[in-house]
Each structure stands twice: as structure tokens, then as C-alpha cells.
Design a protein around this motif. Structure first.
Motif, short mmCIF file in Angstrom:
data_model
loop_
_atom_site.label_atom_id
_atom_site.label_comp_id
_atom_site.label_asym_id
_atom_site.label_seq_id
_atom_site.Cartn_x
_atom_site.Cartn_y
_atom_site.Cartn_z
N ALA A 33 3.23 1.28 13.29
CA ALA A 33 3.05 1.54 11.85
C ALA A 33 3.39 0.32 11.00
O ALA A 33 2.96 0.23 9.85
CB ALA A 33 3.92 2.71 11.42
N LEU A 34 4.16 -0.61 11.56
CA LEU A 34 4.58 -1.77 10.78
C LEU A 34 3.48 -2.84 10.77
O LEU A 34 3.59 -3.90 11.38
CB LEU A 34 5.86 -2.37 11.35
N SER A 35 2.40 -2.54 10.08
CA SER A 35 1.33 -3.51 9.89
C SER A 35 1.02 -3.57 8.41
O SER A 35 1.19 -2.59 7.67
CB SER A 35 0.08 -3.11 10.68
N VAL A 36 0.56 -4.74 7.97
CA VAL A 36 0.22 -4.91 6.56
C VAL A 36 -0.84 -3.90 6.15
O VAL A 36 -0.77 -3.32 5.06
CB VAL A 36 -0.26 -6.36 6.32
N ARG A 37 -1.81 -3.69 7.00
CA ARG A 37 -2.91 -2.77 6.65
C ARG A 37 -2.41 -1.35 6.46
O ARG A 37 -2.72 -0.71 5.46
CB ARG A 37 -3.97 -2.80 7.76
N ARG A 38 -1.60 -0.86 7.39
CA ARG A 38 -1.12 0.52 7.27
C ARG A 38 -0.18 0.69 6.08
O ARG A 38 -0.25 1.69 5.37
CB ARG A 38 -0.41 0.94 8.56
N LEU A 39 0.70 -0.26 5.90
CA LEU A 39 1.63 -0.16 4.78
C LEU A 39 0.89 -0.22 3.45
O LEU A 39 1.18 0.53 2.52
CB LEU A 39 2.66 -1.28 4.86
N GLY A 40 -0.08 -1.14 3.35
CA GLY A 40 -0.85 -1.25 2.12
C GLY A 40 -1.59 0.04 1.81
O GLY A 40 -1.60 0.51 0.67
N ALA A 41 -2.19 0.63 2.86
CA ALA A 41 -2.93 1.88 2.66
C ALA A 41 -2.00 3.00 2.23
O ALA A 41 -2.32 3.79 1.33
CB ALA A 41 -3.66 2.26 3.95
N ALA A 42 -0.83 3.08 2.85
CA ALA A 42 0.12 4.15 2.51
C ALA A 42 0.67 3.98 1.10
O ALA A 42 0.97 4.97 0.42
CB ALA A 42 1.25 4.17 3.52
#
Length: 240
Positions: free
Chosen positions: A43-52
Motif C-alpha cells: 500500500a505504500l506507493s505514491v499512486r495508492r496514497l495519492g488516489a486514497a
């Protein structure tokens, strides 16, 4: 993430995220905690965090230089949560017991996070406060500095090691956890007294004991040993 973190005083975001929240370090850490609980380390990815967060992923660079820096902030948040509401009472043994149990309980609330961060040294505010508090308890109790530091080391490592181990067990899929629990009956309960006399003699006690964490008893053992090291501790009576 890259090495482009912006100093805290220069972080300005006038517009809220798509979810209506203003981006902040605290919001990012809270979101990371939630995502890790749901999806684990990936879960610690820029893409996932940005989306969340409903934000451009590049905005995270303004707060954390890379994902490891974010992980350290997550680790520090867990340390902070473990200390919420705690204050020293002056009873060093009770104070250490309460802190140890708080650490253990806190990590059990988010076992996937615990598995990732229990071994990290953050150098961040909540961790430094915890170190100061524990050393303060020990030094106020009269332990000399060298011994206080060694006790601190053993106390913290014990708490975090049990927290990580127990969290790893909790993070297993339910079916795997159930299978692990069954081993004590399916395997140990069937061992012959001829080949495993000690297991056979204690099986019922063993199966019951292994359902729960061994940390509370291990903590009491540590505290008992520490008490015996205290400078004014009463020496044991001479058997003679």
C-alpha cells in the motif's frame, strides 16, 4: 518518492483534496496506516496514497522525501498512540508495566503495520519522548545511568519483539490462524507419553497457555529481574 521534501514552513496548499480535506503530514500518515491495514506493505506507493487522498501523487514529495521516510512517520505515530494518556505515577515497576502493555496492545490493533515498523528506530518526536520517559522512570527509581540504559534496551526490545511476533500471527489469514491453533491438539495432543513424556504430562496446560501471548508473563519476569538489580534491593537470604 524522491529527495524533494519541502521544509514544513514552506508547505502551503490552498485547495483541499478531492475528498475535501487539506493535505498535511498527519493526514498522509493516517491514510498510510489505513491502507497498510487493508493491503499490507504494498500500500505504500505514491499512486495508492495519492488516489486514497484524492491528491496528485507528486504532492506527497512536499512532506516525505521517500516512502521510507513515510514509514518512519507511521512507526512514530504508533509509538505516540501507545503513550496516549500515560503519565508516571512514581511506582517504577507499575509505570514500566503499563508502558510495556500499552506498546504491546497498540501494535496488536494494526498487526500489518506492526510487522513493518516494530524494528525501526525513527528518531522522531514520539519516539524521543518515549525514550526520555522510560529513562526518567528508571533514573528516578535510583538505577545508575549505565544500568538504566541497559534495562531500557532490554525492556524496549522485549516489548517490540513480542509485539512484532504476536502481530505477525494476527496478520495471518483467518484460515491459517485457525490451522495454527489446531496444531496443539492435532499434533501435540497425540504425542505418546513414551516418546514425549513431558509434553504428554502438560498437554492440557500447554494447549491452554499457547492460545494467548506470552508477553505479560515475560514482562513480569523481566521486571522481577530488574527489581533484583536495583541498588537498594534487599539481598536474598542466605540458605544456610
Amino acid at each position: 518518492m524522491s529527495e524533494r521534501v519541502v521544509p514544513e514552513g514552506n508547505r502551503r496548499r490552498r485547495r483541499p483534496t478531492k475528498q475535501g480535506a487539506v493535505l498535511s503530514e498527519g493526514l498522509i500518515v493516517e491514510t498510510a496506516l489505513r491502507l497498510i491495514a487493508q493491503h499490507g506493505a504494498e500500500a505504500l506507493s505514491v499512486r495508492r496514497l495519492g488516489a486514497a487522498l484524492g491528491a496528485d501523487p507528486t504532492a506527497l514529495y512536499r512532506y516525505f522525501r521517500n516512502t521510507d521516510a513515510l514509514l518512519l512517520a507511521v512507526a512514530d505515530e504508533m509509538i505516540g498512540r501507545a503513550q496516549e494518556g500515560w503519565s508516571a505515577t512514581g511506582d517504577w515497576r507499575a509505570d514500566l508495566r503499563e508502558l510495556g502493555l500499552r506498546i504491546h496492545r497498540c501494535y496488536q490493533t494494526n498487526p500489518r503495520v506492526a510487522a513493518l515498523v516494530a524494528h525501526r528506530t525513527t528518531g522522531r518526536p514520539y519516539e524521543t519522548r518515549a525514550v526520555e520517559r522510560i529513562l526518567g522512570v528508571l533514573r528516578s527509581a535510583g538505577f545508575p545511568d549505565g544500568l538504566a540504559v541497559r534495562i531500557y534496551h532490554a525492556f524496549v526490545d522485549q516489548a517490540l519483539a513480542f509485539a512484532a511476533q504476536d502481530a505477525a500471527a494476527l496478520a495471518l489469514p483467518p484460515a491459517a490462524r485457525e490451522k495454527e491453533a489446531e496444531v496443539w491438539h492435532a499434533v501435540y495432543g497425540r504425542l505418546s507419553p513414551d516418546s514425549h513424556p513431558n509434553v504428554a504430562a502438560t498437554f492440557l496446560l500447554l494447549a491452554a497457555e499457547m492460545r494467548d501471548s506470552g508477553y505479560p508473563f515475560a514482562l513480569e519476569l523481566l521486571l522481577g529481574a530488574v527489581s533484583a538489580l536495583r541498588p537498594d534491593a534487599t539481598p536474598p537470604a542466605d540458605p544456610a
